[in-house]
Design an enzyme around this catalytic site. Structure first.
Site, mmCIF file in Angstrom:
data_model
loop_
_atom_site.group_PDB
_atom_site.id
_atom_site.type_symbol
_atom_site.label_atom_id
_atom_site.label_comp_id
_atom_site.label_asym_id
_atom_site.label_seq_id
_atom_site.Cartn_x
_atom_site.Cartn_y
_atom_site.Cartn_z
ATOM 1 N N LYS A 35 0.842 -1.214 0.000
ATOM 2 C CA LYS A 35 0.000 0.000 0.000
ATOM 3 C C LYS A 35 0.867 1.249 0.000
ATOM 4 O O LYS A 35 0.648 2.175 -0.784
ATOM 5 C CB LYS A 35 -0.914 0.020 1.244
ATOM 6 C CG LYS A 35 -1.942 -1.082 1.263
ATOM 7 C CD LYS A 35 -2.838 -0.987 2.475
ATOM 8 C CE LYS A 35 -2.112 -1.181 3.783
ATOM 9 N NZ LYS A 35 -1.484 -2.486 3.957
ATOM 10 N N THR A 36 1.840 1.273 0.898
ATOM 11 C CA THR A 36 2.695 2.458 0.980
ATOM 12 C C THR A 36 3.500 2.596 -0.315
ATOM 13 O O THR A 36 3.705 3.697 -0.824
ATOM 14 C CB THR A 36 3.610 2.361 2.210
ATOM 15 O OG1 THR A 36 2.779 2.180 3.358
ATOM 16 C CG2 THR A 36 4.437 3.607 2.394
ATOM 17 N N ASP A 220 -1.914 7.765 3.851
ATOM 18 C CA ASP A 220 -1.514 6.404 4.219
ATOM 19 C C ASP A 220 -2.158 6.068 5.565
ATOM 20 O O ASP A 220 -2.511 6.974 6.327
ATOM 21 C CB ASP A 220 0.023 6.336 4.331
ATOM 22 C CG ASP A 220 0.533 4.888 4.242
ATOM 23 O OD1 ASP A 220 -0.297 3.962 4.136
ATOM 24 O OD2 ASP A 220 1.762 4.698 4.262
ATOM 25 N N GLU A 221 -2.328 4.797 5.861
ATOM 26 C CA GLU A 221 -2.893 4.338 7.143
ATOM 27 C C GLU A 221 -4.238 5.021 7.417
ATOM 28 O O GLU A 221 -4.512 5.482 8.525
ATOM 29 C CB GLU A 221 -1.925 4.656 8.307
ATOM 30 C CG GLU A 221 -0.502 4.175 8.097
ATOM 31 C CD GLU A 221 -0.288 2.716 8.467
ATOM 32 O OE1 GLU A 221 -1.273 2.037 8.819
ATOM 33 O OE2 GLU A 221 0.875 2.269 8.367
ATOM 34 N N GLN A 251 -5.701 -3.324 10.612
ATOM 35 C CA GLN A 251 -4.584 -2.687 11.311
ATOM 36 C C GLN A 251 -5.011 -1.399 12.011
ATOM 37 O O GLN A 251 -4.189 -0.531 12.294
ATOM 38 C CB GLN A 251 -3.448 -2.391 10.334
ATOM 39 C CG GLN A 251 -2.794 -3.647 9.789
ATOM 40 C CD GLN A 251 -1.557 -3.322 8.973
ATOM 41 O OE1 GLN A 251 -0.544 -2.879 9.508
ATOM 42 N NE2 GLN A 251 -1.628 -3.511 7.676
ATOM 43 N N ARG A 606 5.139 -7.281 10.978
ATOM 44 C CA ARG A 606 6.334 -6.460 10.745
ATOM 45 C C ARG A 606 7.504 -7.345 10.323
ATOM 46 O O ARG A 606 8.507 -6.876 9.818
ATOM 47 C CB ARG A 606 6.757 -5.684 12.021
ATOM 48 C CG ARG A 606 5.768 -4.684 12.600
ATOM 49 C CD ARG A 606 5.236 -3.735 11.587
ATOM 50 N NE ARG A 606 3.970 -4.215 11.065
ATOM 51 C CZ ARG A 606 3.431 -3.798 9.915
ATOM 52 N NH1 ARG A 606 4.024 -2.906 9.178
ATOM 53 N NH2 ARG A 606 2.278 -4.283 9.492
HETATM 54 P P1 ATP Z 1 1.678 -2.122 5.945
HETATM 55 O O1 ATP Z 1 0.256 -2.581 5.923
HETATM 56 O O2 ATP Z 1 2.460 -2.856 6.960
HETATM 57 O O3 ATP Z 1 1.809 -0.655 5.998
HETATM 58 P P2 ATP Z 1 2.068 -1.982 3.102
HETATM 59 O O4 ATP Z 1 0.859 -2.605 2.493
HETATM 60 O O5 ATP Z 1 2.144 -0.521 3.142
HETATM 61 O O6 ATP Z 1 2.305 -2.612 4.553
HETATM 62 P P3 ATP Z 1 4.638 -1.832 1.862
HETATM 63 O O7 ATP Z 1 5.385 -1.404 3.050
HETATM 64 O O8 ATP Z 1 4.331 -0.848 0.818
HETATM 65 O O9 ATP Z 1 3.293 -2.583 2.328
HETATM 66 O O10 ATP Z 1 5.351 -3.059 1.177
HETATM 67 C C1 ATP Z 1 5.819 -4.174 1.924
HETATM 68 C C2 ATP Z 1 7.114 -4.695 1.340
HETATM 69 O O11 ATP Z 1 6.886 -5.320 0.106
HETATM 70 C C3 ATP Z 1 8.111 -3.591 1.081
HETATM 71 O O12 ATP Z 1 9.400 -4.070 1.345
HETATM 72 C C4 ATP Z 1 7.924 -3.331 -0.401
HETATM 73 O O13 ATP Z 1 9.078 -2.792 -0.978
HETATM 74 C C5 ATP Z 1 7.647 -4.727 -0.922
HETATM 75 N N1 ATP Z 1 6.829 -4.737 -2.154
HETATM 76 C C6 ATP Z 1 5.604 -4.217 -2.319
HETATM 77 N N2 ATP Z 1 5.142 -4.428 -3.571
HETATM 78 C C7 ATP Z 1 6.114 -5.098 -4.226
HETATM 79 C C8 ATP Z 1 6.264 -5.601 -5.570
HETATM 80 N N3 ATP Z 1 5.315 -5.459 -6.477
HETATM 81 N N4 ATP Z 1 7.410 -6.231 -5.865
HETATM 82 C C9 ATP Z 1 8.376 -6.386 -4.951
HETATM 83 N N5 ATP Z 1 8.303 -5.954 -3.686
HETATM 84 C C10 ATP Z 1 7.193 -5.302 -3.318
HETATM 85 MG MG MG Z 2 2.278 0.824 4.747
#
Ligand code: ATP
Ligand code: MG
Length: 721
Positions: A35-36, A220-221, A251, A606
């Site tokens: 997402k981030t 975000d969040e 979350q 995490r």
């Molecule tokens: P959270 O809910 O904990 O905030 P999130 O959904 O925001 O998590 P991110 O932090 O954006 O998730 O991504 C999680 C990990 O996966 C990061 O290390 C990111 O670089 C990696 N990632 C996300 N999408 C891809 C992709 N398409 N290919 C490779 N790595 C990815």
């Molecule tokens: Mg995130």
């Protein structure tokens, strides 16, 4: 144009979200699904491909750390700096708006931001002037009450007089608190948001300006926004459908502070043309970690329902360590981290996550004892230390004489013969004449009612502040800080303090000068704001995000709450015990328990490669000893995903670790502390303490089935396991 680099590392759903034409969008997805990443790439896409100016983009994240990281990631993608892009926390951005439009926000230009400690002090003082007993009106409860009202957008004047006496009194206090803050130019955290909202709501020209300026607003969040934050977002994006939010209902962990999971539903209603995108692939964790986390969260009801899978391998099982006590737990964790580092791992890839700040001390001690660098986020951070707050109070007073909280803090620190009576008199004048404490002090001097000695002491203090202000004029920021540290008398005061404590405080003051020297104005640049104001605001807003040396490779310690959004290769989720996690206040309340479960989900997700869970069979926390049962969350993880780690054979338990009566403690020939034993009636358990000798010898055992019991050895039929 560098388009490929923006989209090549995205999956289909992510790409769809990143490249969609400007419209309201909700990306709803589980932890670690990117997402981030989508948010960052979306911003880069808009700038690079859609030609949106960085200046027209606003991005809101949850912590200062996340905001900094987001900016770096965008700059890396675009390969250009993006100073004009607004990225920050809700509080940081609201503050920026208030500084720019102080007048329209009905604030003095020199308004000061109070952190929650300052706020509490102001409330205590208020109770004093209102002649209310703070045992009957606990200041923390009032603080909670006031902030909760503000988070909902409710001012004292909006509240109806209630026949309930208690409620009426709370309202009176809230009203008086608002007046005091207005008079002194003080703004608490909740006020930043509320006033930020009122600024837009009540000033059409300001609103028009920002509505036009921001072509796209990103959040975000989103699941953790509260009522007033969401109302503010709506104002900014009214009728434009340009709100892009990402979040995860599983979350949502700030309900206790007013966050509204319902905002996700409201968004769908308020932006009928929105698009929803779900991301289902997790890129962060191993299959095992993900399965364990999914299992736990599946015990919650009313979820929006999302699938999460990974094509990473299964990885290692999650490890569970049953520690003998909290020191053993810390010992175990630190030893594991040391092995990790010995095998070539980075310290900063290891995180110790706990439910409550007070748990950090044990880990800190073990880390210090083994000279392992670490950093604690949150907790008693640098800017929270008394000596630092004193120095900052001098600086604040120099910037704004009406800052009553600061006046009060340092009027007699170091002691200068201004007695409690004089301070009380000042307070009374302030209350009766609606003046600041500074102005009241002048009135008091002019009344000539005090003794010559007291008068001179008070004049001395006012002169000191005025003198410092004159000398500070035109100096560099760090020179100003240095001036205050040296001339306020604080350094002398702490030099006189005995032993290391005082020395440490003097060092901390020196560190403050250093912090001012290194303060990054470009990052914090606020229009029309003096350097000193910027620095003071930074100190108030800084939530411990960058307290230590940023570049040192160090172990990360923080509460699970502050780990939101982050990821680490190696995660220790410690203190997995009933009444600690889930917390005592939540075990009898279904909705709070579910929030604790979401917190557990956040903590577990995490971890990228390895997740350790631990609990202690006996724990001393807040000065009390308890014999907790393992957390119910541990039982919710299927046993095939967990492997129990046994350190007992290899680690000799520190006998002195047992409190509170080390003098009585000794090991017997047969039983040792931490030993597993079995009793005919009570089943299996672990020896916690051994007391007495001969016929009087008795052992304390924590039995799995029946809990803690003392047994006389002469009678107990125990088998060593
Ligand atoms: P959270 O809910 O904990 O905030 P999130 O959904 O925001 O998590 P991110 O932090 O954006 O998730 O991504 C999680 C990990 O996966 C990061 O290390 C990111 O670089 C990696 N990632 C996300 N999408 C891809 C992709 N398409 N290919 C490779 N790595 C990815
Ligand atoms: Mg995130």
């Amino acid at each position: 144009m560098n388009v490929t680099s923006i989209i090549e590392s995205l999956n289909d759903a992510q790409r769809q979200a990143v490249t969609a034409p400007s419209q309201a969008m909700l990306v709803l997805a589980g932890a670690g699904s990117g997402k981030t990443r989508v948010l960052v790439h979306r911003i880069a896409w808009q700038i690079q491909v859609e030609g949106v100016e960085a200046h027209s983009i606003l991005a809101v994240t949850f912590t200062n750390k996340a905001a900094k990281e987001m900016r770096v990631r965008i700059e890396t993608l675009l390969k250009v700096p993006t100073h004009s892009l607004w990225i920050g926390t809700f509080h940081g951005i609201a503050h920026r708006l208030l500084r720019r439009h102080a007048k329209q926000a009905k604030l003095p230009e020199t308004f000061q931001v109070m952190d929650s400690g300052d706020q509490l002090r102001v409330i205590k003082r208020l109770l004093n002037t209102l002649n209310l007993d703070d045992s009957k009106w606990p200041p923390r409860e009032l603080q909670w009450f006031i902030n909760a009202q503000k988070d909902e957008g409710i001012r004292a004047r909006h509240m109806l007089e209630s026949p309930d006496l208690h409620h009426r009194q709370m309202l009176t206090i809230y009203r008086a608190y608002e007046e005091l803050c207005d008079r002194s130019g003080l703004v608490d955290f909740a006020e930043l948001l509320l006033r930020g909202h009122e600024l837009l709501r009540d000033n059409q020209d300001v609103l028009d300006f920002y509505q036009q300026r921001f072509r796209q607003v990103h959040v975000d969040e989103f699941q953790d926004t509260n009522t007033i934050q969401y109302a503010w977002l709506r104002l900014l994006t009214d009728g434009k459908d340009n709100l892009f939010v990402v979040g995860d209902d599983d979350q949502s962990i700030y309900g206790w502070r007013g966050a509204k999971i319902e905002n996700i539903y409201s968004f769908q209603k308020h932006y009928p043309n929105h698009q929803v995108i779900k991301l289902e692939q997790n890129y962060r964790s191993t299959g095992t970690i993900l399965k364990a986390a999914n299992q736990i969260i599946s015990n919650n009801s009313g979820r929006m329902g999302k699938e999460l899978w990974t094509d990473a391998g299964e990885g290692d099982p999650c490890s569970l360590y049953a520690a003998f006590n909290e020191q053993d737990e810390a010992y175990f964790v630190v030893e594991r981290i040391r092995s990790w580092v010995n095998e070539g791992g980075l310290r900063s890839d290891a995180a110790i996550l706990y439910r409550s700040n007070a748990q950090s001390r044990q880990f800190e001690e073990k880390l210090m004892a083994t000279a392992t660098p670490y950093r604690v986020y949150g907790g008693l951070r640098f800017f929270d230390r008394a000596e630092i707050k004193n120095a900052l109070a001098y600086l604040r007073l120099i910037a704004n004489r009406n800052d009553d909280a600061s006046f009060e803090r340092v009027i007699n620190t170091p002691t200068r013969g201004i007695g409690a009576k004089a301070i009380d008199d000042i307070r009374i004048i302030a209350r009766d004449q609606s003046l600041s404490l500074w102005a009241s002090a002048i009135v008091l001097i002019n009344q000539r009612t005090m003794s010559a000695r007291a008068t001179n002491a008070l004049i001395g203090f006012l002169e000191l502040i005025k003198g410092l202000a004159t000398q500070a004029d035109g100096l560099e920021l760090y020179e100003k800080v240095k001036l205050v540290v040296e001339k306020s008398g604080l350094t002398e005061l702490y030099q006189k303090e005995k032993m290391e404590k005082g020395e440490e405080k003097v060092e901390n003051l020196e560190e403050l000068v250093n912090a001012a020297r290194l303060f990054d104005f470009d990052q914090e640049n606020e229009e029309g704001m003096g350097e000193l104001d910027m620095f003071l605001t930074h100190a108030a807003l800084e939530s411990g995000d960058s307290q230590a040396d940023d570049f040192e490779d160090c172990v990360q310690l923080m509460t699970i709450h502050s780990a939101k959004g982050l990821e680490f290769k190696l995660v220790f989720l410690v203190g997995m015990e009933e009444n600690l996690f889930p917390s005592q206040q939540s075990v009898d309340d279904v909705s709070r328990l579910e929030e604790e479960r979401r917190l557990c989900y956040v903590g577990m997700t995490r971890a990228m490669q390895q997740l350790y869970l631990s609990y202690a069979e006996s724990r001393r926390l807040y000065g009390r000893e308890s014999y907790p049962r393992p957390s119910r969350f541990l039982r919710e993880i299927p046993s095939e995903l967990i492997q129990e780690v046994r350190m007992r054979a290899t680690v000799s338990r520190p006998v002195t670790a047992i409190q509170p009566k080390p003098a009585y403690l000794k090991t017997t020939g047969t039983y040792k502390l931490g030993q597993s034993v079995s009793h005919v009636k009570f089943g299996e358990g672990v020896v916690l303490q051994i007391e007495g000798s001969g016929a009087q010898e008795r052992v304390q055992i924590n039995f799995k089935q029946v809990g803690v019991k003392w047994l006389m050895l002469a009678f107990a039929k125990l088998d060593v396991l």
